[in-house]
Design a protein around this motif. Sequence first.
Motif, PDB file in Angstrom:
ATOM      1  N   ILE A 220      25.320  57.585  38.221  1.00 37.28           N
ATOM      2  CA  ILE A 220      23.923  57.239  38.505  1.00 37.28           C
ATOM      3  C   ILE A 220      23.280  58.295  39.404  1.00 37.28           C
ATOM      4  O   ILE A 220      22.130  58.716  39.180  1.00 37.28           O
ATOM      5  N   VAL A 221      24.018  58.747  40.415  1.00 36.46           N
ATOM      6  CA  VAL A 221      23.502  59.765  41.333  1.00 36.46           C
ATOM      7  C   VAL A 221      23.265  61.083  40.602  1.00 36.46           C
ATOM      8  O   VAL A 221      22.228  61.746  40.795  1.00 36.46           O
ATOM      9  N   VAL A 222      24.213  61.495  39.763  1.00 39.91           N
ATOM     10  CA  VAL A 222      24.064  62.745  39.020  1.00 39.91           C
ATOM     11  C   VAL A 222      22.837  62.702  38.122  1.00 39.91           C
ATOM     12  O   VAL A 222      22.011  63.635  38.101  1.00 39.91           O
ATOM     13  N   VAL A 223      22.681  61.623  37.359  1.00 36.37           N
ATOM     14  CA  VAL A 223      21.527  61.490  36.463  1.00 36.37           C
ATOM     15  C   VAL A 223      20.224  61.457  37.273  1.00 36.37           C
ATOM     16  O   VAL A 223      19.236  62.113  36.914  1.00 36.37           O
ATOM     17  N   GLY A 224      20.219  60.692  38.376  1.00 41.49           N
ATOM     18  CA  GLY A 224      19.019  60.622  39.207  1.00 41.49           C
ATOM     19  C   GLY A 224      18.627  61.971  39.774  1.00 41.49           C
ATOM     20  O   GLY A 224      17.445  62.339  39.793  1.00 41.49           O
ATOM     21  N   ALA A 225      19.620  62.747  40.236  1.00 40.51           N
ATOM     22  CA  ALA A 225      19.336  64.070  40.802  1.00 40.51           C
ATOM     23  C   ALA A 225      18.783  65.022  39.753  1.00 40.51           C
ATOM     24  O   ALA A 225      17.964  65.909  40.060  1.00 40.51           O
ATOM     25  N   LEU A 226      19.209  64.868  38.508  1.00 44.79           N
ATOM     26  CA  LEU A 226      18.698  65.717  37.436  1.00 44.79           C
ATOM     27  C   LEU A 226      17.250  65.393  37.095  1.00 44.79           C
ATOM     28  O   LEU A 226      16.516  66.258  36.588  1.00 44.79           O
ATOM     29  N   LEU A 227      16.821  64.176  37.367  1.00 40.60           N
ATOM     30  CA  LEU A 227      15.491  63.735  36.952  1.00 40.60           C
ATOM     31  C   LEU A 227      14.406  63.960  38.000  1.00 40.60           C
ATOM     32  O   LEU A 227      13.216  63.912  37.673  1.00 40.60           O
ATOM     33  N   VAL A 228      14.779  64.175  39.272  1.00 33.16           N
ATOM     34  CA  VAL A 228      13.768  64.352  40.316  1.00 33.16           C
ATOM     35  C   VAL A 228      13.485  65.831  40.548  1.00 33.16           C
ATOM     36  O   VAL A 228      14.307  66.688  40.244  1.00 33.16           O
ATOM     37  N   THR A 229      12.303  66.123  41.067  1.00 37.09           N
ATOM     38  CA  THR A 229      11.967  67.484  41.489  1.00 37.09           C
ATOM     39  C   THR A 229      12.210  67.595  42.987  1.00 37.09           C
ATOM     40  O   THR A 229      12.388  66.596  43.678  1.00 37.09           O
ATOM     41  N   ASP A 230      12.204  68.814  43.504  1.00 41.67           N
ATOM     42  CA  ASP A 230      12.435  68.992  44.931  1.00 41.67           C
ATOM     43  C   ASP A 230      11.189  68.626  45.733  1.00 41.67           C
ATOM     44  O   ASP A 230      10.091  68.485  45.177  1.00 41.67           O
ATOM     45  N   THR A 231      11.338  68.481  47.054  1.00 37.55           N
ATOM     46  CA  THR A 231      10.226  68.074  47.904  1.00 37.55           C
ATOM     47  C   THR A 231       9.278  69.243  48.147  1.00 37.55           C
ATOM     48  O   THR A 231       9.698  70.414  48.121  1.00 37.55           O
ATOM     49  N   PRO A 241       5.153  78.097  46.760  1.00 38.50           N
ATOM     50  CA  PRO A 241       4.050  77.203  47.136  1.00 38.50           C
ATOM     51  C   PRO A 241       3.337  76.565  45.946  1.00 38.50           C
ATOM     52  O   PRO A 241       2.816  75.455  46.062  1.00 38.50           O
ATOM     53  N   ASP A 242       3.287  77.260  44.812  1.00 40.50           N
ATOM     54  CA  ASP A 242       2.599  76.685  43.645  1.00 40.50           C
ATOM     55  C   ASP A 242       3.321  75.435  43.157  1.00 40.50           C
ATOM     56  O   ASP A 242       2.691  74.399  42.884  1.00 40.50           O
ATOM     57  N   ARG A 243       4.644  75.514  43.014  1.00 42.26           N
ATOM     58  CA  ARG A 243       5.408  74.337  42.611  1.00 42.26           C
ATOM     59  C   ARG A 243       5.327  73.256  43.683  1.00 42.26           C
ATOM     60  O   ARG A 243       5.307  72.056  43.374  1.00 42.26           O
ATOM     61  N   LEU A 248       3.489  67.908  45.278  1.00 40.04           N
ATOM     62  CA  LEU A 248       2.747  67.039  46.179  1.00 40.04           C
ATOM     63  C   LEU A 248       1.652  66.288  45.430  1.00 40.04           C
ATOM     64  O   LEU A 248       1.451  65.084  45.647  1.00 40.04           O
ATOM     65  N   GLN A 249       0.948  66.986  44.538  1.00 40.18           N
ATOM     66  CA  GLN A 249      -0.115  66.344  43.767  1.00 40.18           C
ATOM     67  C   GLN A 249       0.447  65.237  42.882  1.00 40.18           C
ATOM     68  O   GLN A 249      -0.150  64.157  42.743  1.00 40.18           O
ATOM     69  N   ARG A 250       1.622  65.477  42.297  1.00 39.68           N
ATOM     70  CA  ARG A 250       2.209  64.494  41.392  1.00 39.68           C
ATOM     71  C   ARG A 250       2.591  63.216  42.130  1.00 39.68           C
ATOM     72  O   ARG A 250       2.338  62.113  41.650  1.00 39.68           O
ATOM     73  N   ILE A 251       3.209  63.352  43.312  1.00 37.77           N
ATOM     74  CA  ILE A 251       3.667  62.151  44.006  1.00 37.77           C
ATOM     75  C   ILE A 251       2.548  61.434  44.748  1.00 37.77           C
ATOM     76  O   ILE A 251       2.658  60.232  45.025  1.00 37.77           O
ATOM     77  N   ARG A 252       1.453  62.146  45.061  1.00 38.10           N
ATOM     78  CA  ARG A 252       0.334  61.494  45.744  1.00 38.10           C
ATOM     79  C   ARG A 252      -0.678  60.910  44.767  1.00 38.10           C
ATOM     80  O   ARG A 252      -1.469  60.054  45.128  1.00 38.10           O
ATOM     81  N   GLU A 261      -3.195  67.912  53.563  1.00 39.27           N
ATOM     82  CA  GLU A 261      -1.765  67.670  53.758  1.00 39.27           C
ATOM     83  C   GLU A 261      -0.954  68.908  53.407  1.00 39.27           C
ATOM     84  O   GLU A 261      -0.011  69.272  54.117  1.00 39.27           O
ATOM     85  N   PHE A 262      -1.315  69.575  52.314  1.00 33.48           N
ATOM     86  CA  PHE A 262      -0.580  70.772  51.916  1.00 33.48           C
ATOM     87  C   PHE A 262      -0.757  71.891  52.938  1.00 33.48           C
ATOM     88  O   PHE A 262       0.196  72.640  53.234  1.00 33.48           O
ATOM     89  N   LYS A 263      -1.967  72.012  53.515  1.00 31.41           N
ATOM     90  CA  LYS A 263      -2.178  73.029  54.553  1.00 31.41           C
ATOM     91  C   LYS A 263      -1.286  72.778  55.757  1.00 31.41           C
ATOM     92  O   LYS A 263      -0.735  73.713  56.349  1.00 31.41           O
ATOM     93  N   ASP A 264      -1.132  71.508  56.149  1.00 31.96           N
ATOM     94  CA  ASP A 264      -0.270  71.195  57.291  1.00 31.96           C
ATOM     95  C   ASP A 264       1.198  71.516  57.001  1.00 31.96           C
ATOM     96  O   ASP A 264       1.940  71.958  57.877  1.00 31.96           O
TER      97      ASP A 264
END
Length: 518
Positions: A220-231, A241-243, A248-252, A261-264
């Motif tokens: 479950i952890v392996v599959v979950g890690a493959l599906l998420v993007t980094d912070t 910075p582009d990614r 940030l835009q996707r999760i907000r 928020e991105f500037k901070d």
Amino acid sequence: MARGGFAAVDGTGGDHGRPHGYGGGRVTISVVVTCLMAASCGLIFGYDIGVSGGVTQMQSFLEKFFPEVLTEMKGAKRDAYCKYDNQMLTAFTSSLYIAGMLSSLVASRVTRRMGRQAVMLSGGVLFLAGSGINAAAINIAMLIIGRMLLGFGVGFTAQAAPLYLAETAPAKWRGAFTTAYNFFLVLGTLAATVTNYFTNRIPGWGWRVSLGLAGVPATIVVVGALLVTDTPSSLVMRGDPDRARASLQRIRGEDVDVGDEFKDIMVAVEEARRHDEGAFERLRGKGYRHYLVMMVAIPTFFDLTGMIVISVFSPVLFRTVGFNSQKAILGSVILSLVNLSSVGVSTFVVDRAGRRFLFLVGGVAMMLCQVAVAWILAEHLGRHHATTMAKNYAYGVLALTCMYTFSFGLSWGPLKWVVPSEIYPVEIRSAGQAMTIAIALTLSFAQTQVFITLLCAMKYAIFVFYASWVLVMTIFMAALLPETKGVPLEAMRSVWAKHWYWRRFVRDAKQDSQVNCL
């Protein structure tokens, strides 16, 4: 991640000069799904905690690897507190923690270079390999090797997942989201104890099923890690910075203005780079003294609550007070259910009542329960060479242990993950989390290795020992931990700057930064 109506704070504790009210305060489906996948890393740690204590008292397991323990248990005059005092048996449990400590330190550097996602993925793969070796073990050496691989997996995921959650969640609900890691940890423990309850009935090889099923949460952890993007913070730290902005835009939410928020985030990361002489070296400076103290105090106090040994050795404890093997494991199932319910309550109140309130309430309740358990054991176990106690008192120990577990799950259980993941500035965040996890796992190794021996030597007084430490840590938290609920990560220095004691070190940090810039 920063969010809410707080002023962002620069690396020296100063204000950027522009108040921020970040848009899009709602919790999006994207952030919920992403955080749940990251929080699932707690499953592997929890499963191991739950499975090892149950397996070590299974007769089929002891017959295969530790027959001398069964021989000693049959001794007519064997001390009630010393039934399981065998160093190799405890090494089976404790070897995971020393391996986890080493891997958590390595994970700090890997996290900075490769990101949180890669570390969580590596941890899941290592845990999966360890579960396979343990299930196929034919000697103690294979058991220990498998346990160490499990430990490497735990060290990697425990370092990265809480940081991932803290950097992804909205500040207003950061406590609830970060608590999710502990929720999955407890869920893993519950799954393991339920598994032990049924596999204990399988003669000869039931323990192999318990150890081998650790591969399920690892997958479950392996599959979950493959599906998420980094912070976003991690991506900015690694020069993308582009990614980071896209993440940030996707999760907000697509309709949210994330500019402020991105500037901070960019300012906080740039501040970290300007003083990038090494995170571990920075921690020795006076301006970071408050972080260093908490880095040591929180994991140390967490282990000295005694909960780690209760979680791991609860079946052994219940066998000690007189339950048979099946009822001892059932008692552990009950504890896991109580713990899960308390973590659920904590998730709803941590961002309303605050961190300090839960620390204080939980600490007082835990201390009272431990004193009561010590009294029952002192009065009713081991008298006149009896190796058990009356059933009503044994059930009293179970009830008090449940109350203690609920108090722990409401306070120290989740907050041990929440507070360290949110208090460190970005330039030392990975190193601070790594040190926190390394200290915790080192102490867990020491405690799991010596607990059975201490129980044999100190008897009921071991619970008085833990109650004394709970008193000390409750006073410490009341005096020295500032309230951090709802504060954006990039503004966290302002909390320390207002504290009656720590503000002197924040001022020193600002002066040092000004001198370095000349």
